[in-house]
Enzyme design. Structure first.
Site: not given
Length: 506
Positions: A78, A166, A168
């Site tokens: 990001c 993202h 994660e």
């Protein structure tokens, strides 16, 4: 020891990146964006986190990466991806359509090391207003979405990749696979960091740090302080002195139960009844931050007083874990709430602090406890706030209010255990609200207190969904509380998730 370094630009997801990498049995540490560690031993790769800032803001975080790029495998996420492009001569600007939430990403090179094995149209999670508009010639675009032309890229002739989404977060379908490729195939980590290895390493570090010094540990009865105590006990044995303070804000009968559990674990524990001291200090205080700081200071004062009764105590141990530190103060300087472990310490404290669990998440702490053979009855206990019921009695605190809440909370928790629901939720408890409501009991009108029940589902406490407990169960618990706890005539159930709410009300 091998590790991945995460440079934190202030993203709410930074700690989640760390957790995901640890799930891949690889140790990682988070550092401020401008504080790359001087000791490079064991560093296998670097991750640049997201950020609430735009790279075009005057006050944005703009580090010099010249000593990192090309020297270590690098993954920008990001803001990290945008800063890499911006600082290399590319351009970043406000996109016509901001992307927040789910998106479908298309890979241009399915055999790319970072993305091999992922789905051709993989769902990812976006959270950005700016987008990368142009990249230098030696950058190669490797993924796009319907709204973003440059969703991912790699830099030729150096081990650097970047993604605007993202990986994660749970909603990115192949996010863990992508991170695994970075950790295993790009950084070439051995993936041998386990609870057992953490225990071994931490015990050695504690022995080196503490030497022959004596340590006083404030126990709370929760998972974190219990695991910290057992770790310290393994490291320094008789040099550890544990204190369990009854601050008058514990759950019903908790002081007696926990003291017995600690003795079974072989810990040297002294119990202190300081209920009246805390009630006096909290008298008339309604602000939640002030409550936390008063409770934290009272704990520290008691520990220091007890330490003076012992010879040569130099350290105060605490069961602080990583989410405590993140919520108390992140890289942007914004406080969510003060935790008594990290937010209530006085400026001048006569003891040095040791926190053996400060880089672990709650689920990791439980795994470490399990590896040390701590009984499930202790390691699987729900999290309980350090200030105890002091932040679950909203408004001013009195012994009468605490006792009322203890009874209601006890009915709720016992009910969860009886119905086999306790281990299915992350955390549960009752909150005494600072409102009265009209009710009818028998033929009489009542004007009494209301309580809210709270139960959430989570894995690390950083995000949480409200638990959809059976309506029949909630009806049964409500009925029992109203019938048995004098002073309560209304029960409500909290259906707020985190974010935007927090797990605790204060």
């Amino acid at each position: 020891m091998e590790k991945i370094v995460i440079l934190d630009f202030g993203s709410q997801y930074t700690q989640l990146i760390a957790r995901r990498i640890r799930e891949l049995h690889t140790y990682c540490e988070i550092f401020p964006y401008n504080k790359f560690p001087e000791d490079l031993t064991g560093i296998k790769g670097v991750v640049l986190s997201g950020s609430p800032y735009s790279v075009n803001q005057p006050d944005a975080f703009k580090p010099d990466l010249s000593n990192i790029r090309g020297h270590f495998p690098l993954l920008g996420i990001c803001y990290g991806a945008q800063w890499l492009a911006h600082s290399s001569g590319g351009s970043v600007g406000s996109s016509g359509n901001r992307e927040y939430g789910r998106a479908r990403v298309r890979w241009y090179d399915p055999e790319d090391t970072l993305f091999k094995g992922t789905r051709p149209q993989s769902q990812v999670w976006m959270s950005h207003g700016d987008t990368i508009l142009n990249i230098p010639d030696h950058f190669t675009v490797i993924a796009s979405t319907d709204e973003v032309d440059i969703a991912a890229y790699r830099i030729e002739n150096e081990p650097t990749w970047a993604v605007q989404f993202h990986p994660e977060v749970y909603h990115s379908e192949d996010g863990m696979l992508l991170l695994e490729h970075f950790v295993k195939d790009i950084c070439h980590c051995k993936q041998d960091w386990t609870p057992a290895s953490f225990i071994e390493t931490t015990i050695k570090e504690l022995q080196t740090l503490l030497g022959n010094d004596k340590v006083v540990l404030g126990l709370s009865g929760g998972v974190d302080s219990t695991v910290a105590a057992v770790l310290l006990n393994k490291a320094i044995g008789a040099q550890l002195y544990c204190i369990f303070v009854d601050n008058g804000l514990l759950r019903k009968n908790e002081f007696q139960t926990v003291m017995e559990n600690y003795r079974i674990l072989g810990l040297n524990v002294k119990g202190i009844d300081a209920s009246q001291r805390f009630y006096t200090a909290l008298s008339g205080v309604v602000d939640p931050e002030q409550k936390r700081k008063i409770i934290g200071k009272a704990f520290i004062d008691i520990f220091e007083e007890e330490a003076k009764k012992l010879d040569n105590i130099r350290w105060l141990a605490q069961g602080t874990i990583y989410p405590d530190r993140i919520e108390s103060l992140n890289i942007t300087g914004k406080v969510i709430k003060s935790h008594h472990n990290v937010g209530g310490l006085p400026d001048k404290m006569h003891l040095k602090v040791v926190e053996p669990l400060k880089l672990l998440f709650k689920d990791e702490v439980r795994e470490v406890g399990k590896a040390m053979a701590i009984p499930d009855s202790l390691t699987q206990r729900h999290p309980f706030p350090g200030p105890g019921l002091g932040v679950r009695v909203l408004g001013d605190i009195t012994p009468e209010k605490v006792q009322m809440l203890q009874e209601a909370d006890d009915i709720f928790i016992r009910g969860l255990k009886k119905q086999g629901l306790y281990n299915k939720v992350w955390q549960a408890g009752a909150i005494l609200l600072p409102v009265h409501s009209v009710g009818v009991m028998g033929d009489e009108r009542t004007y009494e207190n209301a309580v809210a029940l709270r139960a959430v589902l989570s894995t690390d406490g950083m995000t949480a969904d409200w638990a959809p407990l059976p309506h029949s169960f909630l009806a049964e618990i409500s009925n029992e509380i109203i019938n048995k706890v004098r002073g309560i005539n209304r029960v409500v159930y909290d259906i707020s998730s985190k974010p935007p709410a927090t797990i605790e009300w204060e």
